[in-house]
Design a protein around this motif. Structure first.
Motif, PDB file in Angstrom:
ATOM      1  N   LYS A 143       0.864  -1.175   0.000  1.00 16.75           N
ATOM      2  CA  LYS A 143       0.000   0.000   0.000  1.00 16.75           C
ATOM      3  C   LYS A 143       0.904   1.230   0.000  1.00 16.75           C
ATOM      4  N   MET A 144       0.831   2.002  -1.092  1.00 16.90           N
ATOM      5  CA  MET A 144       1.758   3.119  -1.302  1.00 16.90           C
ATOM      6  C   MET A 144       0.987   4.393  -1.610  1.00 16.90           C
ATOM      7  N   TYR A 145       1.312   5.447  -0.889  1.00 10.35           N
ATOM      8  CA  TYR A 145       0.657   6.743  -1.091  1.00 10.35           C
ATOM      9  C   TYR A 145       1.713   7.790  -1.416  1.00 10.35           C
ATOM     10  N   CYS A 146       1.465   8.540  -2.480  1.00 12.49           N
ATOM     11  CA  CYS A 146       2.381   9.597  -2.894  1.00 12.49           C
ATOM     12  C   CYS A 146       1.638  10.924  -2.895  1.00 12.49           C
ATOM     13  N   CYS A 147       2.204  11.929  -2.251  1.00  8.33           N
ATOM     14  CA  CYS A 147       1.572  13.247  -2.240  1.00  8.33           C
ATOM     15  C   CYS A 147       1.572  13.832  -3.650  1.00  8.33           C
ATOM     16  N   GLY A 148       0.392  14.227  -4.112  1.00  7.26           N
ATOM     17  CA  GLY A 148       0.253  14.744  -5.463  1.00  7.26           C
ATOM     18  C   GLY A 148       0.350  16.253  -5.529  1.00  7.26           C
ATOM     19  N   VAL A 149      -0.014  16.788  -6.671  1.00 10.67           N
ATOM     20  CA  VAL A 149       0.168  18.211  -6.937  1.00 10.67           C
ATOM     21  C   VAL A 149      -1.030  19.035  -6.482  1.00 10.67           C
ATOM     22  N   THR A 150      -0.760  20.298  -6.152  1.00 10.09           N
ATOM     23  CA  THR A 150      -1.804  21.304  -5.980  1.00 10.09           C
ATOM     24  C   THR A 150      -2.034  21.902  -7.355  1.00 10.09           C
ATOM     25  N   VAL A 151      -3.243  21.731  -7.893  1.00 11.52           N
ATOM     26  CA  VAL A 151      -3.452  21.962  -9.322  1.00 11.52           C
ATOM     27  C   VAL A 151      -3.831  23.418  -9.609  1.00 11.52           C
ATOM     28  N   TYR A 152      -2.800  24.269  -9.640  1.00 12.41           N
ATOM     29  CA  TYR A 152      -3.014  25.675  -9.971  1.00 12.41           C
ATOM     30  C   TYR A 152      -2.078  26.148 -11.075  1.00 12.41           C
ATOM     31  N   ASP A 153      -1.194  25.244 -11.558  1.00 11.03           N
ATOM     32  CA  ASP A 153      -0.226  25.634 -12.591  1.00 11.03           C
ATOM     33  C   ASP A 153       0.284  24.364 -13.266  1.00 11.03           C
ATOM     34  N   TYR A 154       1.100  24.559 -14.329  1.00  5.24           N
ATOM     35  CA  TYR A 154       1.689  23.422 -15.023  1.00  5.24           C
ATOM     36  C   TYR A 154       2.794  22.798 -14.166  1.00  5.24           C
ATOM     37  N   CYS A 155       2.980  21.507 -14.324  1.00  2.71           N
ATOM     38  CA  CYS A 155       4.002  20.788 -13.557  1.00  2.71           C
ATOM     39  C   CYS A 155       5.403  21.196 -14.010  1.00  2.71           C
ATOM     40  N   HIS A 156       6.331  21.243 -13.059  1.00  2.00           N
ATOM     41  CA  HIS A 156       7.700  21.655 -13.358  1.00  2.00           C
ATOM     42  C   HIS A 156       8.671  20.483 -13.188  1.00  2.00           C
ATOM     43  N   LEU A 157       9.963  20.760 -13.333  1.00  2.00           N
ATOM     44  CA  LEU A 157      10.976  19.706 -13.281  1.00  2.00           C
ATOM     45  C   LEU A 157      11.009  18.989 -11.947  1.00  2.00           C
ATOM     46  N   LYS A 179       3.242   5.636 -15.206  1.00  2.00           N
ATOM     47  CA  LYS A 179       1.991   4.882 -15.158  1.00  2.00           C
ATOM     48  C   LYS A 179       0.946   5.616 -14.318  1.00  2.00           C
ATOM     49  N   ASP A 180      -0.298   5.484 -14.705  1.00  2.00           N
ATOM     50  CA  ASP A 180      -1.371   6.072 -13.915  1.00  2.00           C
ATOM     51  C   ASP A 180      -1.443   5.394 -12.548  1.00  2.00           C
ATOM     52  N   ALA A 181      -1.777   6.184 -11.536  1.00  2.00           N
ATOM     53  CA  ALA A 181      -2.015   5.627 -10.209  1.00  2.00           C
ATOM     54  C   ALA A 181      -3.274   4.767 -10.244  1.00  2.00           C
ATOM     55  N   ASP A 182      -3.446   3.931  -9.235  1.00  2.00           N
ATOM     56  CA  ASP A 182      -4.657   3.127  -9.142  1.00  2.00           C
ATOM     57  C   ASP A 182      -5.860   3.988  -8.763  1.00  2.00           C
ATOM     58  N   ASN A 183      -5.582   5.107  -8.107  1.00  2.00           N
ATOM     59  CA  ASN A 183      -6.655   6.004  -7.695  1.00  2.00           C
ATOM     60  C   ASN A 183      -6.077   7.404  -7.538  1.00  2.00           C
ATOM     61  N   CYS A 219      -4.433  14.854   3.296  1.00  2.00           N
ATOM     62  CA  CYS A 219      -3.772  13.580   2.993  1.00  2.00           C
ATOM     63  C   CYS A 219      -4.048  12.549   4.084  1.00  2.00           C
ATOM     64  N   SER A 220      -4.061  12.978   5.346  1.00  2.00           N
ATOM     65  CA  SER A 220      -4.380  12.041   6.429  1.00  2.00           C
ATOM     66  C   SER A 220      -5.738  11.396   6.200  1.00  2.00           C
ATOM     67  N   ALA A 221      -6.719  12.202   5.820  1.00  2.00           N
ATOM     68  CA  ALA A 221      -8.070  11.688   5.613  1.00  2.00           C
ATOM     69  C   ALA A 221      -8.140  10.767   4.398  1.00  2.00           C
ATOM     70  N   MET A 222      -7.465  11.135   3.317  1.00  2.00           N
ATOM     71  CA  MET A 222      -7.528  10.317   2.105  1.00  2.00           C
ATOM     72  C   MET A 222      -6.792   8.995   2.286  1.00  2.00           C
ATOM     73  N   VAL A 223      -5.646   9.012   2.970  1.00  2.00           N
ATOM     74  CA  VAL A 223      -4.932   7.769   3.254  1.00  2.00           C
ATOM     75  C   VAL A 223      -5.825   6.826   4.056  1.00  2.00           C
ATOM     76  N   LYS A 224      -6.395   7.345   5.131  1.00  2.00           N
ATOM     77  CA  LYS A 224      -7.232   6.530   6.007  1.00  2.00           C
ATOM     78  C   LYS A 224      -8.449   5.986   5.273  1.00  2.00           C
ATOM     79  N   SER A 225      -9.063   6.830   4.459  1.00  2.00           N
ATOM     80  CA  SER A 225     -10.279   6.448   3.754  1.00  2.00           C
ATOM     81  C   SER A 225     -10.034   5.358   2.717  1.00  2.00           C
ATOM     82  N   ILE A 226      -8.906   5.431   2.003  1.00  2.00           N
ATOM     83  CA  ILE A 226      -8.662   4.530   0.876  1.00  2.00           C
ATOM     84  C   ILE A 226      -7.785   3.340   1.237  1.00  2.00           C
ATOM     85  N   LEU A 227      -6.766   3.576   2.065  1.00  2.00           N
ATOM     86  CA  LEU A 227      -5.775   2.529   2.344  1.00  2.00           C
ATOM     87  C   LEU A 227      -5.823   1.993   3.773  1.00  2.00           C
ATOM     88  N   GLY A 228      -6.495   2.709   4.675  1.00  2.00           N
ATOM     89  CA  GLY A 228      -6.548   2.240   6.057  1.00  2.00           C
ATOM     90  C   GLY A 228      -5.657   3.047   6.985  1.00  2.00           C
TER      91      GLY A 228
END
Length: 479
Positions: free
Chosen positions: A25-39, A107-111, A215-224
């Motif tokens: 079970k792996m969780y990666c913090c994603g982007v705050t979507v207000y601009d284009y992704c950078h290096l 690769k796309d994430a599972d969720n 992130c705490s809420a999303m981890v708990k909700s989806i992964l436990g």
């Protein structure tokens, strides 16, 4: 050999043992979507995509989750700037994220959970923190009381007395709301609604979540309650991941993650990348130069993921040369497999190369050492490819060449490095059509029509086809 991963929390490499045999079970913090992704985003998501790929290659089923933060001050500011709604800005940059990141063969994430889809879970978690006595409400805001969590600082190594005002990450002392806090290092769990901003109903009044609770809420909700790997950029160790631990573990009384993994930062010619310095480079801005996306991926993997990565023109040029070598080798079968009689029903592999690759990757995902194995295989194939290009007979047997090629493809795929035939083949330019153009060029040369000869040569070159003139008015070609 067991996989060893460096755990930021313990500051040492540890044997990887997931909670459930065969599953990660792996969780990666994603982007705050207000601009284009950078290096920096490119590096982070290439790294965690590679970790995921290697775990899957090692036989694990990986449930990989990566969120989108789609409500934030930065998004609201961009919406005002663009005369759009928060939702419109979020959707625009989420789609841009997928366009950019997929070009890098990630690769796309599972969720892909979004904050706005998890408001009920966020509210429920905040209520639990109130019951535990670590959260308090003030005028519609809710704050986390850092002093009530004795282990605060165990990830970053910061002691309570070292914590400075503004540790919440996105609230400064100049903000009047800072005066509501019992302690300067306390951070917001819920923010009271402001005029004209999106808000949701809650026990504390209309408002929206703070950054860290999401992130705490999303981890708990989806992964436990407990996951195997929590990953992200090194800039997230404090305060974001430190605060995630404080929130989740105070609520569940269980470890949030068994392994914390962080990638090093990207610098541009030795300086921190920032818009103010004028060295801010987006993924699409770089790839539209144009640059093969695999060059960027290779550039990232040439450094160990925990080390800083310095982006320079010379470094990209070097990575481009290296990729050309690997690409030619990956396309070896496409160009010469039929001629050499490759039998793809058989799957021979170079076992020693596989073992060396695994040894490198098992040692905290050491991609530079793993790439050394890939380069060796590529160079073996390139040597015989050069002989074939010039009409000679390879020094290596077809069986061995097939073994090298299949092993190379297998290992390169683990690293996400994939090559496609040149565009000319995709557009249907057949071998016979190329031969006809080569013959037209030879006729033009015989007639001393050198302008026409050069035009045909340049036309083929633009399609990725190289001509090699040989004695006796003979020309051979290769893609």
């Amino acid at each position: 050999m067991v996989i060893k991963l460096y755990n930021t929390q313990t500051r040492q490499k540890e044997d990887f043992q997931p909670l459930e045999t065969g599953t990660v079970k792996m969780y990666c913090c994603g982007v705050t979507v207000y601009d284009y992704c950078h290096l920096g985003h490119a590096r982070s998501y290439i790294v965690w995509d590679t970790v995921r790929r290697y775990l899957e290659y090692s036989g694990y089923h990986v449930n990989y989750i990566q969120n989108f933060t789609d409500i934030d001050d930065k998004i609201l500011n961009r919406a005002k700037l663009e005369g759009a709604t928060m939702q419109e800005v979020s959707e625009k940059y989420i789609q841009a994220y997928f366009e950019d990141i997929r070009r890098l063969n990630i690769k796309d994430a599972d969720n892909y959970p979004r904050v706005t889809e998890h408001i009920p879970q966020i509210i429920q978690l905040i209520q639990e923190l109130e019951k535990q006595g670590v959260a308090y409400a003030v005028d519609g805001d809710v704050y986390y009381s850092v002093n009530q969590f004795p282990e605060y600082g165990k990830l970053s190594g910061r002691q309570q007395e070292q914590l400075q005002a503004g540790a919440g990450g996105r609230v400064s002392l100049s903000d009047p709301e800072a005066m509501k806090k019992k302690d300067p290092s306390d951070f917001a769990l819920w923010k009271a609604a402001k005029l004209g901003e999106p808000a949701w109903e809650s026990p504390w009044g209309n408002g929206r979540p703070g950054w860290h609770i999401e992130c705490s809420a999303m981890v708990k909700s989806i992964l436990g309650n407990t996951i195997d790997i929590h990953s992200g950029g090194g800039d997230l160790i404090f305060p974001h991941h430190e605060n995630e631990i404080a929130q989740s573990e105070a609520a569940t009384h269980q470890p949030l993650s068994r392994y914390w993994m962080h990638n090093g930062m990207v610098r541009v010619s030795g300086e921190k990348m920032s818009k103010s310095l004028g060295n801010f480079t987006t993924i699409r801005g770089l790839l539209d130069t144009p640059l093969d996306p695999m060059v960027v991926r290779l550039f990232v993997l040439q450094a160990h993921y925990r080390k800083p990565l310095d982006f320079t023109d010379d470094a990209i040029a070097s990575a481009e040369n290296s990729w050309n070598t690997i690409k030619e080798a990956l396309l070896f079968h496409h160009e010469y497999g039929e001629k050499l009689g490759f039998n793809l029903q058989k799957k021979p592999i170079e076992k020693q190369a596989i073992e060396r690759f695994k040894t490198a990757m098992d040692d905290d995902i050491n991609t530079p050492e793993a790439l050394a194995v890939v380069f060796e295989l590529a160079k073996e194939l390139k040597r015989d490819r050069n002989i074939l290009v010039h009409g000679g007979t390879p020094e290596t047997s077809p069986e061995t060449l097939q073994k090298y090629w299949q092993t190379l493809v297998e290992l390169a795929t683990v690293l996400g490095l994939e090559a496609k035939p040149e565009e000319s083949q995709e557009l249907g330019l057949s071998d016979s059509e190329i031969e006809a153009l080569v013959q037209q060029r030879l006729e033009a040369k015989k007639g001393k029509n050198f302008a026409e000869s050069d035009r045909i040569r340049d036309e083929l070159k633009a399609l990725g086809i190289t001509l090699i003139d040989q004695p006796g008015n003979k020309t051979i070609w290769h893609r």
